[in-house]
Design an enzyme around this catalytic site. Structure first.
Site, PDB file in Angstrom:
ATOM      1  N   HIS A 100       0.826  -1.201   0.000  1.00 45.70           N
ATOM      2  CA  HIS A 100       0.000   0.000   0.000  1.00 45.70           C
ATOM      3  C   HIS A 100       0.864   1.256   0.000  1.00 45.70           C
ATOM      4  O   HIS A 100       1.277   1.723   1.059  1.00 45.70           O
ATOM      5  CB  HIS A 100      -0.913  -0.010   1.233  1.00 45.70           C
TER       6      HIS A 100
ATOM      7  N   PRO B 274      -6.231  -4.909  11.110  1.00 41.32           N
ATOM      8  CA  PRO B 274      -7.675  -4.942  11.376  1.00 41.32           C
ATOM      9  C   PRO B 274      -8.094  -3.558  11.876  1.00 41.32           C
ATOM     10  O   PRO B 274      -7.720  -3.155  12.990  1.00 41.32           O
ATOM     11  CB  PRO B 274      -7.806  -6.033  12.440  1.00 41.32           C
TER      12      PRO B 274
ATOM     13  N   GLY C 267     -10.868   4.557   7.422  1.00 39.16           N
ATOM     14  CA  GLY C 267     -11.337   3.216   7.759  1.00 39.16           C
ATOM     15  C   GLY C 267     -11.473   3.023   9.254  1.00 39.16           C
ATOM     16  O   GLY C 267     -12.478   2.524   9.753  1.00 39.16           O
TER      17      GLY C 267
ATOM     18  N   HIS D  41      -4.146   3.494  -3.279  1.00 42.13           N
ATOM     19  CA  HIS D  41      -4.225   2.888  -1.951  1.00 42.13           C
ATOM     20  C   HIS D  41      -3.441   1.586  -1.823  1.00 42.13           C
ATOM     21  O   HIS D  41      -2.573   1.486  -0.962  1.00 42.13           O
ATOM     22  CB  HIS D  41      -5.691   2.616  -1.579  1.00 42.13           C
TER      23      HIS D  41
ATOM     24  N   GLU E 298     -17.609  -4.292  24.467  1.00 46.33           N
ATOM     25  CA  GLU E 298     -16.826  -5.525  24.583  1.00 46.33           C
ATOM     26  C   GLU E 298     -15.564  -5.475  23.733  1.00 46.33           C
ATOM     27  O   GLU E 298     -14.477  -5.866  24.174  1.00 46.33           O
ATOM     28  CB  GLU E 298     -17.693  -6.731  24.191  1.00 46.33           C
TER      29      GLU E 298
ATOM     30  N   HIS F 128     -28.784 -14.585  24.507  1.00 55.69           N
ATOM     31  CA  HIS F 128     -27.775 -14.474  25.556  1.00 55.69           C
ATOM     32  C   HIS F 128     -27.136 -15.820  25.915  1.00 55.69           C
ATOM     33  O   HIS F 128     -26.237 -15.855  26.747  1.00 55.69           O
ATOM     34  CB  HIS F 128     -28.393 -13.862  26.819  1.00 55.69           C
TER      35      HIS F 128
ATOM     36  N   ARG G   6     -23.207 -19.128  35.486  1.00 54.55           N
ATOM     37  CA  ARG G   6     -24.092 -18.323  36.327  1.00 54.55           C
ATOM     38  C   ARG G   6     -24.558 -19.163  37.519  1.00 54.55           C
ATOM     39  O   ARG G   6     -24.668 -18.671  38.629  1.00 54.55           O
ATOM     40  CB  ARG G   6     -25.305 -17.889  35.506  1.00 54.55           C
TER      41      ARG G   6
END
Lengths: 691, 691
Positions: free
Chosen positions: A38, A127, A168, A272, A424, A486, A533
């Protein structure tokens, strides 16, 4: 805004332009040599890089691990050649020969920057969105470490975190999570340079990215420096000076042209991600007035770029400062060094706390949820481990990631348990940044199902060999009424599939304590703790059990005359033990194998593996989740009792019956298999009428 | 802002307060009966719900599928009891008996709203952020459908999409991706109500959520209506009227108290997710002046809530409008009905195009990348299938999701190929919304590795039984130089683990065409197409091959005297065929089984499965990815040749050699196994020195 053509810069800035052009030429030549990569970003951000690296960045190329260096992150990681060019020219141990081997097997210059491969690379990026989130973690770690260790007149931790990012990264949701937190936390030493070139792979971003990005970042509580000409050195200097004066994180919006310097490709999406080609490279050389051959840097340029002297001076100045600190606060200095040593192991205090936690669990034989057992471990380990930086994605009271005496980190304060909010992925990527920075051992919690949201962050922990700890609670249909959205089904197995992740699914309090111990002892990769749980019965005991658990699988019940082996993890170990009792009543002797960590078990030698799971026994695996990975252990004559469909909303006990995760069904399957019936066809499946 | 205590509302608003209180009481009583659930949001948003549902929402409880109804999404899906109360009181086929069975097995009132389970529920929510993104998809579908089918004086598609959302949704990165696109697309019929109650599970959100949310949404190009008292009906009416006048998407920021009505829990995190308890419920009843018994609604309140008459009138008016349209534009009307029919199958034109694509691929025997083969299919199918809504997360030219004559959707325009920008999760959740809305068949592309980012969106496609198509290209180390951040390893297997997802990894152009055919034919779940960057040889032919491929696995090479079976998918089918040739030269007859879709193959009857993968053959599976799921097919005496570690940055051909995904190695393993050597211990593993 008028663009300042780099090629005609003159006067005081002529050298700077030449230095920037060295980056451009190295990038375009390396991409051309690889015929892959790139060029657009390096050529577009070269002037910004010159401004930052030659005039502001505090670093010592001779010691890339210097604790108080500024951190530099290329969040738009496809611009890796910019970073490699910077590292080479600054004087890092990255010879030109490696730049010539850009993107070749086992070179120090892989396609995207990889921490641990190339000296001076702070994190693995590519990423999109994760680099900026890592940087937020680094800046958080710096702030917390400074708060903990600096003393009046002794600022031994005092560095900035700089980030390059592009459209991005800003489109990715992760940038929202991380930058919102950076604003809330007031991370004033974080400075991000936005490569506002108006181009992404599909073309002009206006068609899919209409944000007023400055307005957005002001809404996060950042200082935004707008409309800086990213090719004007003076403007960049002013922007950086303003950034250093800010009391908030800073976004410097740099208007740039992608591929700047290339007469025909600059400003286009074509710049790019592909080599410019020989003809365009020749034209670019001409436009830039660059006459040196590929991979040759004229001596004056090389000299101008070398940061060795400046780095040595800065590092030397810091060493003196640290020596004074050491004299004034010897204990603090020792502890700071311990904490920031690369791949620092656990302290004796932590090891002792873990030993206590393991012994207590085994002694108390409590029937508790493993999430509660995990909190019991933290009650021991937390006070003994100042580097521990816990947290939860807005589920502290459910994940039980806090401990007595923890200090909640909220807003602009400090603490050792981070309220990440409902973020998260942000939590994962920020923990990666904290770990990369050093000084802390981060762990964070959410529901196992929502590990999906964080998934590529977990993968990056593993790829970067970062021993981040993920506490994933509510690990099966056992969470009950919240229903299929869930209830994890595939998650335990799909986390196991990520290379270098150790997934622990403990069966009781003792296994939970050992899981924590083994996970904290790791230095080269993350661990996931999958916790229930619901309460689970204590599964077994014995002085040698702690070591056995640590091998990933072990025999919990070994009657004479075994004919059957029941393998299970977590909440299903109790089911297996109960099934073995039922079978015993029929005169069938069944071994029970607990498999708290399939990943660790697979790393044991073949002898141990065969010893624990012998081929001569009829084998059944039980896990309240996907069955696929268990066939390796039970063979084609065995069976797997699990769940390969979505859950239901109902009380947990009803769900275990509905899905046939019961001792009765396990015992029945064992009897059928022993009677020679073939697997998977004769099972009296529970009523699973789909709606 | 002063709160308007709901209990003392008087005058014209007294009935409205009572109606809102009916929602509160039903929610708190149902949560109490289940001893599980979330009373805080329903009680906090009850007044907003009254304002919207009793005065503005266009819907017909007698026909929840009415195409031109307004859509209503509870993005903060834990507030499910609010929705159930609204549906029951409005007159949907949701009897009170079902509200009493809240969160019980197979009730119509599961813990979180589930589309397909409860009449009137438009989407399954709970995983935060996804509801608002689904709503963006619905509003996009409405806009595109209106643009395509409405004619002057004939607005047969003309409805709004309303969303309730809370702090959790706004913290999630997904909200950034979706709301940025909604602004860019100018979705003026999208109206979101932000439940700004200042509380999330961990407490006062100020500690972890410092955003200026109105400023953020203005930066997205939304109209923001600030500081509306969410308990003041007149203020809410004014806000909704203003929203309807906006030319942009609208965020109405409603200041509310979580658990409003509960004297001791209102305004606290404790109101969020647990039953109030009998004592507090009694106090709440008293405070609200509510004397009716649990699950009893006084007749005047029930009457005030019923939307049957208003719904019938609105629906009737629309039917007349549609009849006029039908007379004026009979072809358009027929096509609109075909397109919006629930679970509409493919048209004859699409089937014919697919047949042509399959036949052409088999006839041409081209050696092409499967991503290119996929585009060849789209060249046929695109023009024949007006409902097709393609797209890519900023990788159009890499995913090859476009086709000749496609119309790019950018900015506020329309089109049939969406430039989603770098927003994988947003793309998935928006496609789910488009599919739920009806009228379109969405598909979208990204690199397979970044399926991680979208993962819970794929899961939601599967849970909701939505036949969304995911085009995941660059499906292995075959992508080469971009390196381990971009090279999928575990992704094919981890997608297979999600229930109800069909993962296709075709080996050549013909398999690609059949994969598209079978995926488009699905009506009850998503398909993933895993496609190569690199060219693959044509794998085989025969008139019956198309049907065989559709069964998920089939025999591609069946020599006499078989001793070995080589199983493979995608790019490794060519490796298996080459290995079989090597073995043939040694006199060893090897079957080759192509496994384009493990999921579909597993649904075949046992006889077929055993016919294709016979137990008497020594079996080896080959796939350039995780090995774990293949052991089920090869048994303990077989072997799996795959990749259980991260990739490397290098040209693809070198990587296949490095990782031992070669015909030589496969043939060698087969010889070893036939010689009786045990698996996994004798393999001459390739040099995999870790760095």
């Amino acid at each position: 805004m008028t663009m300042n053509p780099t090629s005609v810069a003159s006067g005081a800035n002529a050298l700077r332009a030449t230095c920037a052009n060295a980056l451009r030429v190295l990038a375009m030549d390396a991409v051309q040599a690889a015929n892959s990569g790139h060029p657009g970003m390096p050529m577009g951000m070269a002037d910004i890089a010159e401004a930052l690296w030659r005039h502001h960045l505090k670093h010592d190329p001779a010691d890339p691990q210097w604790m108080d260096r500024d951190r530099f992150v290329v969040s738009n990681g496809h611009g890796s050649m910019l970073l490699y060019a910077l590292l080479h020219l600054s004087g890092y141990a990255l010879p030109m020969a490696e730049l010539k081997r850009f993107r070749q097997l086992h070179s120090l210059t892989p396609g995207h920057p990889e921490v641990g491969v190339t000296p001076g690379v702070e994190t693995t990026t590519g990423p999109l969105g994760q680099g900026i989130a890592n940087a937020v973690g680094m800046a958080l770690a710096e702030k917390l470490l400074a708060d903990e260790f600096n003393r009046p007149g002794h600022a031994v931790v005092d560095h900035r975190t700089y980030v390059f990012l592009g459209d991005g990264c800003l489109m990715e949701g992760l940038s929202h999570e991380a930058c919102s937190l950076a604003g809330t936390w007031g991370l004033r030493k974080l400075v991000a340079f936005y490569d506002d070139n108006g181009i992404s792979i599909d073309g002009d971003v206006k068609g899919w990215f209409g944000d007023d990005t400055p307005g957005r970042f002001e809404a996060y509580g950042w200082t935004v420096i707008r409309a800086v000409d990213g090719h004007d050195f003076d403007a960049l200097d002013r922007a950086i000076a303003a950034a250093h004066a800010s009391e908030k994180p800073v976004l410097i919006c740099c208007r740039t042209r992608i591929g700047q310097g290339s007469p025909n490709r600059a400003g286009t999406a074509k710049a790019h991600g592909e080599a410019l080609g020989a003809a365009e490279i020749a034209l670019t050389r001409e436009a830039l007035g660059w006459t040196a051959a590929p991979f040759e840097i004229p001596a004056p340029v090389a000299q101008a770029w070398s940061a060795l002297a400046r780095g040595a001076a800065a590092h030397g100045e810091w060493r003196e400062r640290f020596a004074a600190y050491e004299r004034a606060y010897p204990d603090l200095a020792r502890e700071l060094l311990r904490r920031t040593r690369p791949a620092a192991g656990l302290s004796e205090e932590t090891e002792a706390a873990l030993a206590t936690a393991c012994a207590d669990a085994e002694r108390l034989r409590a029937n508790v949820a493993t999430r509660k057992a995990s909190q019991d471990v933290l009650q021991e380990v937390g006070p003994a481990t100042p580097e521990l930086l816990g947290g939860s994605a807005d589920l502290t009271g459910s994940n039980l990631t806090d401990w007595k005496g923890h200090r909640p980190l909220k807003g602009q304060g400090t603490g050792n348990h981070v309220h990440y909010g409902v973020r998260e992925f942000g939590m994962a990527a920020i923990m990666n940044g904290v770990m990369l920075h050093g000084g802390f051992r981060p762990f964070g919690g959410t529901f196992l199902t929502f590990s999906d949201y964080a998934r590529n962050g977990v993968r990056m922990s593993a790829l970067m060999k970062l021993p981040v700890v993920y506490v994933f609670t509510h690990d099966s249909i056992g969470l009950g009424e919240d229903g299929p959205t869930h209830q994890p089904v595939e998650h335990a197995s799909s986390l196991r599939l990520i290379p270098n992740v150790d997934v622990w699914r403990p069966a009781d309090a003792t296994e939970t304590a050992v899981a924590w111990r083994e996970t904290l002892r790791r230095t080269d990769g993350p661990g996931c703790l999958l916790l229930t749980r619901q309460a689970l019965p204590h599964a077994g005991d014995g002085t040698r059990r702690l070591d056995a658990i640590a091998r990933g699988a072990y025999v919990l019940r070994r009657p004479a005359g075994e004919r059957v082996a029941l393998l299970a993890s977590g909440s299903e170990v109790g089911v297996a033990l109960a099934a073995a009792e039922l079978l015993a009543a029929d005169g069938i002797a069944a071994r029970v194998v607990s498999v708290p960590c399939m990943d660790v078990f697979e790393r044991q030698d073949a002898t141990y593996r065969r010893h624990i799971v012998p081929r001569h026994l009829v084998r059944i695996a039980i896990e309240a989740g996907s069955t696929g990975l268990w066939w390796k252990f039970v063979g084609e004559d065995g069976d797997v009792i699990g769940i390969d469909r979505f859950g239901e909303s109902a009380p947990a006990s009803e769900l275990f019956r509905l899905f046939g995760i019961t001792a009765d069904r396990v015992a029945q399957r064992a009897r059928s298999l022993l009677a020679g019936e073939t697997s998977r066809t004769t099972d009296a499946a529970p009523a699973l009428a789909d709606r």
